[in-house]
Design a protein around this motif. Structure first.
Motif, PDB file in Angstrom:
ATOM      1  N   ALA A 154       0.704  -1.258  -0.043  1.00 46.04           N
ATOM      2  CA  ALA A 154      -0.075   0.033   0.004  1.00 46.04           C
ATOM      3  C   ALA A 154       1.003   1.138   0.074  1.00 46.04           C
ATOM      4  N   ALA A 155       1.920   1.186   0.744  1.00 45.40           N
ATOM      5  CA  ALA A 155       2.791   2.345   0.789  1.00 45.40           C
ATOM      6  C   ALA A 155       3.805   2.388  -0.526  1.00 45.40           C
ATOM      7  N   MET A 156       3.909   1.225  -1.262  1.00 50.07           N
ATOM      8  CA  MET A 156       4.693   1.138  -2.675  1.00 50.07           C
ATOM      9  C   MET A 156       4.100   1.944  -3.722  1.00 50.07           C
ATOM     10  N   VAL A 157       2.775   1.654  -3.618  1.00 48.17           N
ATOM     11  CA  VAL A 157       1.927   1.951  -5.034  1.00 48.17           C
ATOM     12  C   VAL A 157       2.076   3.392  -5.218  1.00 48.17           C
ATOM     13  N   PRO A 158       2.170   4.440  -4.470  1.00 44.69           N
ATOM     14  CA  PRO A 158       2.068   5.823  -4.954  1.00 44.69           C
ATOM     15  C   PRO A 158       3.492   5.907  -5.655  1.00 44.69           C
ATOM     16  N   PHE A 159       4.724   5.498  -5.182  1.00 46.01           N
ATOM     17  CA  PHE A 159       5.923   5.436  -5.589  1.00 46.01           C
ATOM     18  C   PHE A 159       5.916   4.672  -7.245  1.00 46.01           C
ATOM     19  N   ILE A 160       5.261   3.601  -7.148  1.00 45.34           N
ATOM     20  CA  ILE A 160       5.440   2.768  -8.584  1.00 45.34           C
ATOM     21  C   ILE A 160       4.155   3.759  -9.444  1.00 45.34           C
ATOM     22  N   SER A 161       3.429   4.086  -8.963  1.00 45.62           N
ATOM     23  CA  SER A 161       2.411   5.115  -9.874  1.00 45.62           C
ATOM     24  C   SER A 161       3.296   6.165 -10.211  1.00 45.62           C
ATOM     25  N   TRP A 162       4.124   6.846  -9.539  1.00 41.56           N
ATOM     26  CA  TRP A 162       5.071   8.224  -9.617  1.00 41.56           C
ATOM     27  C   TRP A 162       5.834   7.628 -11.127  1.00 41.56           C
ATOM     28  N   ILE A 163       6.457   6.372 -10.862  1.00 44.08           N
ATOM     29  CA  ILE A 163       7.246   6.211 -11.904  1.00 44.08           C
ATOM     30  C   ILE A 163       6.538   5.850 -13.290  1.00 44.08           C
ATOM     31  N   VAL A 164       5.410   5.388 -13.129  1.00 43.02           N
ATOM     32  CA  VAL A 164       4.620   4.849 -14.347  1.00 43.02           C
ATOM     33  C   VAL A 164       3.905   5.844 -14.986  1.00 43.02           C
ATOM     34  N   LEU A 165       3.178   6.626 -14.195  1.00 44.04           N
ATOM     35  CA  LEU A 165       2.274   7.635 -14.560  1.00 44.04           C
ATOM     36  C   LEU A 165       2.648   9.036 -14.282  1.00 44.04           C
ATOM     37  N   LYS A 166       3.722   9.082 -13.813  1.00 43.53           N
ATOM     38  CA  LYS A 166       4.237  10.386 -13.589  1.00 43.53           C
ATOM     39  C   LYS A 166       3.508  11.368 -12.465  1.00 43.53           C
ATOM     40  N   ASN A 167       2.697  10.564 -11.543  1.00 39.51           N
ATOM     41  CA  ASN A 167       2.051  11.236 -10.609  1.00 39.51           C
ATOM     42  C   ASN A 167       2.951  11.402  -9.198  1.00 39.51           C
ATOM     43  N   ARG A 168       3.484  12.573  -9.035  1.00 34.56           N
ATOM     44  CA  ARG A 168       4.380  12.456  -7.849  1.00 34.56           C
ATOM     45  C   ARG A 168       3.686  12.406  -6.430  1.00 34.56           C
ATOM     46  N   PRO A 169       4.133  11.665  -5.709  1.00 32.74           N
ATOM     47  CA  PRO A 169       3.181  11.397  -4.352  1.00 32.74           C
ATOM     48  C   PRO A 169       3.495  12.571  -3.435  1.00 32.74           C
ATOM     49  N   LYS A 170       2.733  12.781  -2.557  1.00 32.63           N
ATOM     50  CA  LYS A 170       2.722  13.817  -1.570  1.00 32.63           C
ATOM     51  C   LYS A 170       3.574  13.569  -0.399  1.00 32.63           C
ATOM     52  N   ILE A 171       3.858  14.417   0.591  1.00 36.30           N
ATOM     53  CA  ILE A 171       4.957  14.460   1.437  1.00 36.30           C
ATOM     54  C   ILE A 171       4.367  12.999   2.569  1.00 36.30           C
ATOM     55  N   ASN A 172       3.201  12.857   2.669  1.00 37.23           N
ATOM     56  CA  ASN A 172       2.590  11.811   3.502  1.00 37.23           C
ATOM     57  C   ASN A 172       3.139  10.376   2.852  1.00 37.23           C
ATOM     58  N   ALA A 173       3.149  10.415   1.568  1.00 40.45           N
ATOM     59  CA  ALA A 173       3.557   8.909   0.995  1.00 40.45           C
ATOM     60  C   ALA A 173       4.832   8.795   1.355  1.00 40.45           C
ATOM     61  N   PHE A 174       5.789   9.722   1.326  1.00 40.30           N
ATOM     62  CA  PHE A 174       7.200   9.440   1.738  1.00 40.30           C
ATOM     63  C   PHE A 174       7.258   9.052   3.371  1.00 40.30           C
ATOM     64  N   ILE A 175       6.510   9.844   4.164  1.00 39.92           N
ATOM     65  CA  ILE A 175       6.359   9.208   5.544  1.00 39.92           C
ATOM     66  C   ILE A 175       5.949   8.113   5.824  1.00 39.92           C
ATOM     67  N   ALA A 176       4.881   7.547   5.045  1.00 34.57           N
ATOM     68  CA  ALA A 176       4.529   6.069   5.092  1.00 34.57           C
ATOM     69  C   ALA A 176       5.506   5.224   4.754  1.00 34.57           C
ATOM     70  N   GLY A 177       6.397   5.541   3.742  1.00 28.10           N
ATOM     71  CA  GLY A 177       7.426   4.582   3.322  1.00 28.10           C
ATOM     72  C   GLY A 177       8.191   4.345   4.341  1.00 28.10           C
ATOM     73  N   VAL A 178       8.775   5.194   5.020  1.00 28.84           N
ATOM     74  CA  VAL A 178       9.899   5.101   6.024  1.00 28.84           C
ATOM     75  C   VAL A 178       9.272   4.323   7.248  1.00 28.84           C
ATOM     76  N   LEU A 179       8.017   4.600   7.532  1.00 29.79           N
ATOM     77  CA  LEU A 179       7.317   3.664   8.466  1.00 29.79           C
ATOM     78  C   LEU A 179       7.006   2.276   8.401  1.00 29.79           C
ATOM     79  N   VAL A 180       6.774   1.883   6.938  1.00 33.01           N
ATOM     80  CA  VAL A 180       6.456   0.858   6.456  1.00 33.01           C
ATOM     81  C   VAL A 180       7.792  -0.064   6.820  1.00 33.01           C
ATOM     82  N   MET A 181       8.977   0.724   6.444  1.00 37.38           N
ATOM     83  CA  MET A 181      10.222  -0.066   6.308  1.00 37.38           C
ATOM     84  C   MET A 181      10.580  -0.530   7.977  1.00 37.38           C
ATOM     85  N   ILE A 182      10.215   0.583   8.853  1.00 34.49           N
ATOM     86  CA  ILE A 182      10.389   0.213  10.290  1.00 34.49           C
ATOM     87  C   ILE A 182       9.513  -0.967  10.712  1.00 34.49           C
ATOM     88  N   GLY A 183       8.597  -0.796  10.429  1.00 33.72           N
ATOM     89  CA  GLY A 183       7.509  -1.905  10.793  1.00 33.72           C
ATOM     90  C   GLY A 183       7.838  -3.312  10.092  1.00 33.72           C
TER      91      GLY A 183
END
Length: 315
Positions: free
Chosen positions: A114-143
């Motif tokens: 769920a946290a990876m989807v915004p980044f993959i969508s950014w690469i494929v569809l050029k939709n830059r994720p918001k700052i909360n997506a980056f925060i979520a990515g860090v939290l997912v790695m910790i979890g």
């Protein structure tokens, strides 16, 4: 004109609400699917499980939606073949991983998609994720670290395979969102199940021993995977993605980890440790944070508030 616009807006909101309900129902189905998958791998080989699951799901789809499927064209066949091929390549990761980890633990690890989807969508569809997506990515790695790393800070095989599938499924979600908007999702689902099942059957016949024993528990688990997990849940996802975004889809579907944890601990005897629980809650929190929409103050309001009191009196 305004009345028509209002009716269209209400209709769109209704469709979005029904899509959300469908995605939550799919998540509940998948929550139980981790247990069914764990039982299945104890009795049958990997590709026979996949062949039975997806071919049976394709047959069920054709029984209920044969008229729609017969009217499908190249778009549905092409989209289904692409998704089916991807599933054929990555589904063995999830099935094999269940031999080396518990269903509830794998469910939390897979929620990371769920946290990876915004980044993959950014690469494929050029939709830059918001700052909360980056925060979520860090939290997912910790979890994920809390869930999967043992005392020696090494990751077990089942955890690594589960994370590999999690990334692949994030790609699958983005592709499904792209295809669902361009073709009939029912037809697309049928051809994806059919292609995954056929490819899996070919590999099973070539490299695996044909099952000779069919214990009731194994048969029931296969029935659950084919009917509930695939024919029902994946079809609900494919149809729902026509009316919502990839990120929103991933958020709702990732609640499967919560349902899987509850089902696994309550009905299947999965271990309950504080470390796994805390890691799972962090992953789940990351999923929620990635979907939070921060409201910005209107520009005019901000300008008025920033004006000195004297200026406001003169105006």
């Amino acid at each position: 004109m305004k009345k028509r616009g209002a009716e269209k807006s209400m209709n769109d909101k209704k469709k979005a609400f029904l899509a959300d309900c469908a995605l939550v129902l799919a998540a509940i189905c998948w929550g139980g699917g981790f247990i069914a998958g764990d039982i299945a791998v104890q009795h049958f080989s990997t590709f026979y499980i996949l062949a039975t699951r997806f071919l049976a799901a394709a047959i069920i789809m054709f029984i209920f939606f044969g008229r729609i499927i017969r009217r499908c064209g190249k778009a549905e066949i092409k989209s289904g073949l692409i998704l089916g091929t991807l599933f054929f390549l990555v589904m063995p990761l999830q099935v094999i991983a269940l031999k080396y980890t518990t269903p509830s633990k794998q469910a939390f690890l897979l929620a990371g998609y769920a946290a990876m989807v915004p980044f993959i969508s950014w690469i494929v569809l050029k939709n830059r994720p918001k700052i909360n997506a980056f925060i979520a990515g860090v939290l997912v790695m910790i979890g994920i670290g809390l869930i999967s790393l043992n005392g020696s800070l090494s990751m077990e095989l089942g955890d690594s395979l589960s994370l590999g599938f999690s990334f692949s499924y994030a790609v699958f979600v983005v592709l499904t969102g792209i295809f669902a908007g361009k073709c009939n999702p029912i037809g697309m689902s049928f051809f994806s199940y059919l292609s995954t099942g056929v490819f899996s059957l070919i590999v099973a016949l070539l490299f695996e021993d044909v099952p000779t024993v069919f214990p009731p528990a194994g048969v029931m688990s296969l029935a659950y995977l084919a009917i509930i997990n695939t024919a029902v849940a994946y079809t609900l996802q494919n149809v729902a993605q026509k009316y919502t975004t990839d990120t929103h889809t991933a958020i709702l579907l990732s609640t499967e980890s919560l349902f899987a944890f509850i089902f696994g601990v309550c009905f299947y005897g999965d271990p309950f440790t504080p470390q796994i629980l805390i890691g799972g809650l962090i992953v789940f929190s990351a999923v929620i944070i990635s979907e939070i929409k921060w409201k910005k103050r209107p520009k005019e309001t901000a300008e008025v508030e920033s004006c000195p009191p004297q200026t406001q009196q003169k105006n």
